[in-house]
Design an enzyme around this catalytic site. Structure first.
Site, short mmCIF file in Angstrom:
data_model
loop_
_atom_site.label_atom_id
_atom_site.label_comp_id
_atom_site.label_asym_id
_atom_site.label_seq_id
_atom_site.Cartn_x
_atom_site.Cartn_y
_atom_site.Cartn_z
N GLU A 48 44.16 42.53 40.63
CA GLU A 48 42.61 42.31 41.03
C GLU A 48 42.19 43.67 40.81
O GLU A 48 42.30 44.53 41.34
CB GLU A 48 42.72 41.88 42.42
N LYS A 137 35.40 35.16 41.55
CA LYS A 137 35.90 34.81 42.90
C LYS A 137 34.68 33.94 43.68
O LYS A 137 33.91 34.20 43.71
CB LYS A 137 36.32 36.08 43.53
N CYS A 171 43.48 36.69 44.92
CA CYS A 171 43.74 37.23 46.20
C CYS A 171 43.54 35.90 47.19
O CYS A 171 44.20 35.03 47.05
CB CYS A 171 42.76 38.26 46.50
#
Length: 306
Positions: A48, A137, A171
């Site tokens: 990430e 995200k 994540c």
């Protein structure tokens, strides 16, 4: 499920970014792709926000109802080192992917070309060097929301590879049950997880997801230390409070039965190599196929607005 290539050679890159420097991060990514290609890697995965790093511990001057000038200057430094997609940096990585003849997954801080909003984004490149997916995200976690915006497009893009469908969640997106199902519905066999999550509980989560989706879970975390932050930050006292090792890593691969294909690697930079047996995917789904014979679409339904 269509026929899959029986073997996939993967390189999981647990590496430290060059914090807040998009040019050097890109140069390091290219070098690591070249290194992984020497092992004939067919899929190369980065963490990430590898470009330009994860600003762990920084507040950018935000408190509830206020902010300060020094924090705003640090945010601008991070903004300046976030990248346009597509842009110069993606061209460099695409060229490296083409030369390596490999799929490449890499996390970046994306700068919107029209607004000043940043997005925590993961990119897939094909072995032809083409940028094939852009995933923003869905929901930045906690204080991340003062840095990056919610995804406004590109919710669940996937890539059709010789080893089946490949998708990514960044994540803590993987803690969102319906987001996982959105990928399962697309038939993913390779679940790419770029993250900055080095706690013990995360290891339990990823093993569960691998067996839930009966897919390979590729867990790619980063390793970096306090002394890697830029010297010219305007709020250095925030960095001084951090432990010497800020993120320990823990990158690994979990097979479709929830077993470690490769054990987690801690406290160092490393490239983790593995040859995945893709025959495990259909075999593992014999008695449990999460969106196939073990589902009940007459009772439960997920509608995704893409």
């Amino acid at each position: 499920m269509k026929d899959l290539n029986s073997k996939c050679k993967v390189a999981v890159v647990q590496a430290a970014p060059v914090m807040f420097d998009k040019d050097l991060c890109t140069k390091k990514a290219v070098s690591l792709i070249q290194e992984a290609s020497k092992k004939n890697s067919e899929l190369i995965v980065f963490p990430e926000l590898f470009i330009p790093g994860y600003p762990y511990g920084m507040t950018f001057g935000f408190t509830v109802g206020s902010r300060n000038a020094d924090g705003r200057k640090d945010w601008k430094m991070y903004y300046d080192n976030s990248i346009l997609v597509p842009g110069i940096e993606t061209e460099c990585i695409g060229k490296a992917a083409k030369e390596a003849k490999a799929y490449v997954s890499i996390g970046v801080s994306e700068r919107d070309p029209v607004t000043a909003t940043l997005y925590n984004t993961n990119l897939f490149f094909s072995p032809d060097g083409e940028l094939i997916t852009v995933h923003r995200k869905l929901k930045p976690t906690g204080a991340e929301r003062v840095v990056w915006g919610d995804a406004d497009k590109d919710y669940f893009p996937v890539a059709d590879t010789p080893w089946g469908v490949m998708g990514s969640l960044i994540c803590w997106e993987s803690y969102m049950p319906l987001a996982r199902v959105a990928l399962y519905q697309k038939g993913i066999t390779l679940y790419i997880s770029p993250n900055t999550n080095d706690n013990e509980e995360w290891q339990a989560t990823i093993r569960h997801i691998a067996i839930e989706g009966h897919c390979y879970f590729i867990n790619c975390d980063m390793y970096f230390t306090k002394d890697m932050y830029p010297d010219n930050l305007h709020c250095p006292e925030e960095i001084a409070k951090l432990p010497d090792i800020v993120c320990r890593g823990g990158s690994c691969i979990v097979d479709p039965y929830g077993h470690y294909e490769t054990e987690p690697v801690w406290d160092k930079e490393a490239i983790i190599y593995a040859e995945l047996d893709m025959e495990k995917i259909p075999m593992s789904r014999m008695e449990f196929d999460v969106c196939g014979h073990y589902s009940r679409p007459d009772v439960l339904e997920l509608k995704v607005k893409e």
